[in-house]
Scaffold this motif. Structure first.
Motif, PDB file in Angstrom:
ATOM      1  N   LEU A 175     -27.853  -6.574  41.569  1.00 38.59           N
ATOM      2  CA  LEU A 175     -27.505  -5.871  42.804  1.00 38.59           C
ATOM      3  C   LEU A 175     -26.425  -6.607  43.606  1.00 38.59           C
ATOM      4  CD1 LEU A 175     -30.112  -4.316  42.043  1.00 38.59           C
ATOM      5  CD2 LEU A 175     -30.654  -4.243  44.479  1.00 38.59           C
ATOM      6  N   LYS A 226     -29.161  -2.169  49.875  1.00 33.41           N
ATOM      7  CA  LYS A 226     -29.128  -2.055  48.409  1.00 33.41           C
ATOM      8  C   LYS A 226     -30.537  -1.908  47.848  1.00 33.41           C
ATOM      9  CE  LYS A 226     -24.886  -4.751  47.612  1.00 33.41           C
ATOM     10  NZ  LYS A 226     -24.347  -6.015  47.072  1.00 33.41           N
ATOM     11  N   LEU A 230     -31.852   1.231  45.762  1.00 34.57           N
ATOM     12  CA  LEU A 230     -32.464   1.031  44.446  1.00 34.57           C
ATOM     13  C   LEU A 230     -33.750   1.840  44.333  1.00 34.57           C
ATOM     14  CD1 LEU A 230     -32.730  -0.698  41.731  1.00 34.57           C
ATOM     15  CD2 LEU A 230     -34.155  -2.244  43.113  1.00 34.57           C
ATOM     16  N   TRP A 237     -29.803   1.010  39.272  1.00 34.92           N
ATOM     17  CA  TRP A 237     -28.650   0.494  39.998  1.00 34.92           C
ATOM     18  C   TRP A 237     -27.453   0.447  39.052  1.00 34.92           C
ATOM     19  CZ3 TRP A 237     -27.719  -0.219  44.992  1.00 34.92           C
ATOM     20  CH2 TRP A 237     -26.563  -0.918  45.358  1.00 34.92           C
TER      21      TRP A 237
END
Length: 327
Positions: A175, A226, A230, A237
């Motif tokens: 990520l 993020k 996700l 991702w």
């Protein structure tokens, strides 16, 4: 987006939520709002307090996906074969990973013995010594700091590596999240200073290198967004399945309930929150996910013991403003 409405929102942030360091709003996978306050910027990492718990939940899901852990039904002591159960103690032998994830594990204290716990070199073993007692597992009891660290020991023993190392490989690096290093707090003064520090960096660990599971992680507002995206995307991702869709669904479903506060709980995620679910931490730190609106709100906030209700702020001010936003 109407600039007057944005200006009004930011005035309210400064007036009523003055400890916010950064806020990001994602809609349909795109950033529709991002701004920073209190002299903080996009690269500043903030101590997110109990949001850490939800990150640990994701790591537990990945460990199960990869076969390091059989299932949430496994007994806690399966992961600590050298732990000696004290004479007459039976409850601790029945407690499962699911009990830890759902805050339904019992403990041997009424008020948390923080001084004794944090003066220990090994917080995992100290937490294990406090696990169990006379009450059976099953009743919701929220543990802010003492208790969740057992999950850190489980993850380390199951994967064969420190939690931060596993987290980097399995979650953070995919990520593009950077967590600098372990932070070891040797004195009560260092502990207090870390909590009050505006821009800390890293993940708190005990002297044995066990990362905290209930608090102690630092992230940026974008990092938090993020994580929310996700989960909104079912664990994917950039086309890669980071954690299984099954775990995302299971961990954000209701498994227990804090009746006193009328809040439902999944696997270290708060569920049934404004038609969504959330990772919530002290002072207004939050990752809020609304699947129906395809919306993620992340707020990184500086320590403030009297912070106003962040969910009310999201419900009354953020959702109405951004749910129809096209950017």
């Amino acid at each position: 987006m109407n600039e007057e409405k944005i200006t009004a929102l930011e005035k309210k942030i400064q007036k009523e939520h003055g400890n916010i360091a950064g806020m990001v709003v994602l809609k349909d996978g795109r950033t529709v709002y991002e701004n920073y306050f209190n002299g903080c910027g996009a690269d500043d990492t903030i101590h997110v307090f109990s949001v850490t718990k939800s990150i640990v939940s994701i790591l537990a899901g990945i460990a199960i996906d990869r076969g390091y852990i059989g299932s949430v039904a496994q007994k806690v002591l399966d992961f600590f074969p050298d732990y000696t159960v004290k004479r007459g103690e039976k409850t601790i032998q029945t407690i499962t990973l699911k009990n830890l994830l759902t805050m339904t594990a019992p403990y041997k204290f009424r008020s948390a013995p923080y001084t004794r716990f944090f003066s220990s070199e090994d917080w995992v073993m100290a937490a294990l010594d406090l696990l169990g007692g006379r009450k059976p597992a099953g009743e919701f009891r929220y543990m802010e700091m003492i208790g969740p660290d057992i999950l850190s020991g489980i993850l380390s023993n199951a994967t064969g590596q420190p939690v931060l190392d596993f987290a980097r490989e399995a979650l953070f690096e995919p990520l593009h999240i950077a967590v600098a290093s372990n932070i070891v707090l040797y004195t009560p003064q260092e502990h207090v200073a870390f909590i009050k520090k505006n821009c800390a960096s890293g993940w708190v660990a005990d002297e044995k290198g066990h990362n905290t599971a209930g608090w102690g992680l630092t992230l940026t507002a974008v990092d938090m967004a993020k994580i929310g995206q996700l989960y909104l995307d079912g664990g994917k991702w950039e086309g890669r399945q980071i954690v299984s869709e099954e775990w995302v669904a299971e961990s954000t479903a209701e498994h227990s309930r804090w009746e006193k506060e009328k809040l439902s709980y999944g696997y270290l995620w708060w569920t049934g929150i404004l038609n969504g679910y959330a990772a919530m931490g002290n002072s207004g730190n939050i990752i809020y996910v609304n699947p129906a609106d395809k919306m993620v709100v992340s707020i990184a906030a500086l320590f403030k013991p009297t912070a106003k209700d962040i969910m009310e702020f999201i419900e009354k001010d953020i959702k109405p403003l951004f749910c129809g936003a096209e950017g």
